[in-house]
Enzyme design. Structure first.
Site, short mmCIF file in Angstrom:
data_model
loop_
_atom_site.label_atom_id
_atom_site.label_comp_id
_atom_site.label_asym_id
_atom_site.label_seq_id
_atom_site.Cartn_x
_atom_site.Cartn_y
_atom_site.Cartn_z
N GLY A 237 52.08 17.75 -56.17
CA GLY A 237 50.66 17.37 -56.15
C GLY A 237 50.56 16.04 -56.84
O GLY A 237 51.31 15.13 -56.55
N GLU A 238 49.67 15.94 -57.79
CA GLU A 238 49.51 14.70 -58.55
C GLU A 238 49.64 15.06 -60.03
O GLU A 238 48.79 15.76 -60.58
CB GLU A 238 48.14 14.08 -58.22
N CYS B 250 58.62 18.33 -57.71
CA CYS B 250 57.93 17.05 -57.53
C CYS B 250 56.99 16.77 -58.72
O CYS B 250 57.47 16.55 -59.82
CB CYS B 250 57.25 17.01 -56.18
N HIS C 131 60.40 18.86 -52.17
CA HIS C 131 59.51 20.01 -51.96
C HIS C 131 60.26 21.16 -51.28
O HIS C 131 60.31 21.22 -50.05
CB HIS C 131 58.33 19.59 -51.05
N GLU D 251 59.43 24.12 -50.95
CA GLU D 251 58.54 25.19 -50.47
C GLU D 251 58.09 24.99 -49.02
O GLU D 251 57.53 25.90 -48.43
CB GLU D 251 57.31 25.30 -51.39
N1 GLN Z 1 53.74 11.00 -57.06
C1 GLN Z 1 53.18 12.25 -57.52
C2 GLN Z 1 52.91 12.22 -59.01
O1 GLN Z 1 53.17 11.27 -59.63
C3 GLN Z 1 54.07 13.40 -57.17
C4 GLN Z 1 54.14 13.58 -55.68
C5 GLN Z 1 54.33 14.99 -55.23
O2 GLN Z 1 54.26 15.95 -56.02
N2 GLN Z 1 54.51 15.17 -53.95
O3 GLN Z 1 52.43 13.18 -59.53
#
Ligand code: GLN
Length: 209
Positions: free
Chosen positions: A53-54, A85, A178, A180
């Protein structure tokens, strides 16, 4: 084997990001799972998956939902966590190119650079050899963090172009890709089995007997 005990529940952090596919992967292994959004949810799980995610948003939501400190304490007490990630970024000891106020749990001795694979290859897919698996795992990288340092206690389980992309330190496992979204639950299974959870996988190609 442990039929007398209730099955332990594996949580999936569900504040933001790609959490539903992780639930599907866990269900395919026939383990009990629940979404974790509050400290009460967290108290009910024996292990946790932190999705992509972010990471900046997720770190902020962990604070506003009053879970950051509690989760940090659970990690210190040995709760197994698998971060993928953004989840890897949150578990790393050092985060490069993060927000200045971005907190991480420092649960695994790695340094990661956010979006470290650069804009030209924002997303890419490749097969990686994983130690302990008998055939490659198809890894999907989406604005992935790049591991730039690994401490001596870190076990590197897979690399891509010489860079660690799957790693473990005790009860903490991280992937920069990822796992999943490929309908292949072998890494979830590896995480659970390494931490003593019983899994069941009906796919004959990954069954080990
Ligand atoms: N670039 C994202 C971050 O800094 C991570 C990207 C992802 O989880 N697919 O959180």
């Amino acid at each position: 084997m442990n039929a007398a005990q209730p099955a332990p529940c594996i949580g999936v952090l569900a504040l933001q990001g790609a959490f539903t596919a992780h639930e599907d992967a866990l269900r395919s292994l026939h383990v009990a799972t629940r979404q974790v959004r509050t400290p009460a949810d967290l108290a009910r799980v024996a292990a946790l998956v932190m999705p992509g995610g972010e990471s900046t948003t997720m770190a902020r939501l962990l604070e506003t939902s009053q879970m950051f400190d509690e989760l940090s304490a659970r990690i210190s007490a040995g709760m197994p966590v698998f971060g993928t990630c953004a989840g890897m970024i949150l578990l790393a000891k050092e985060v490069l190119d993060g927000r200045t106020d971005q907190r991480s749990f420092g649960a695994i001795d790695i340094g990661v650079r956010r979006n470290g694979y650069g804009r030209q290859v924002d997303s890419f897919e490749t097969d990686v050899e994983v130690s302990g698996l008998d055939r490659p795992f198809h890894a999907v990288f989406i604005r992935a963090p790049k591991v730039v340092t690994t401490g001596t206690a870190v076990e590197v389980l897979a690399t891509h172009d010489g860079v660690p992309v799957l790693a473990r330190q005790g009860h903490i496992m991280v992937a920069s890709f990822h796992p999943e979204i490929t309908a292949d639950a072998r890494l979830h299974q590896m995480f659970l089995q390494h931490n003593g959870f019983t899994t069941e996988h009906r796919s004959t190609s990954t069954e080990r007997g």
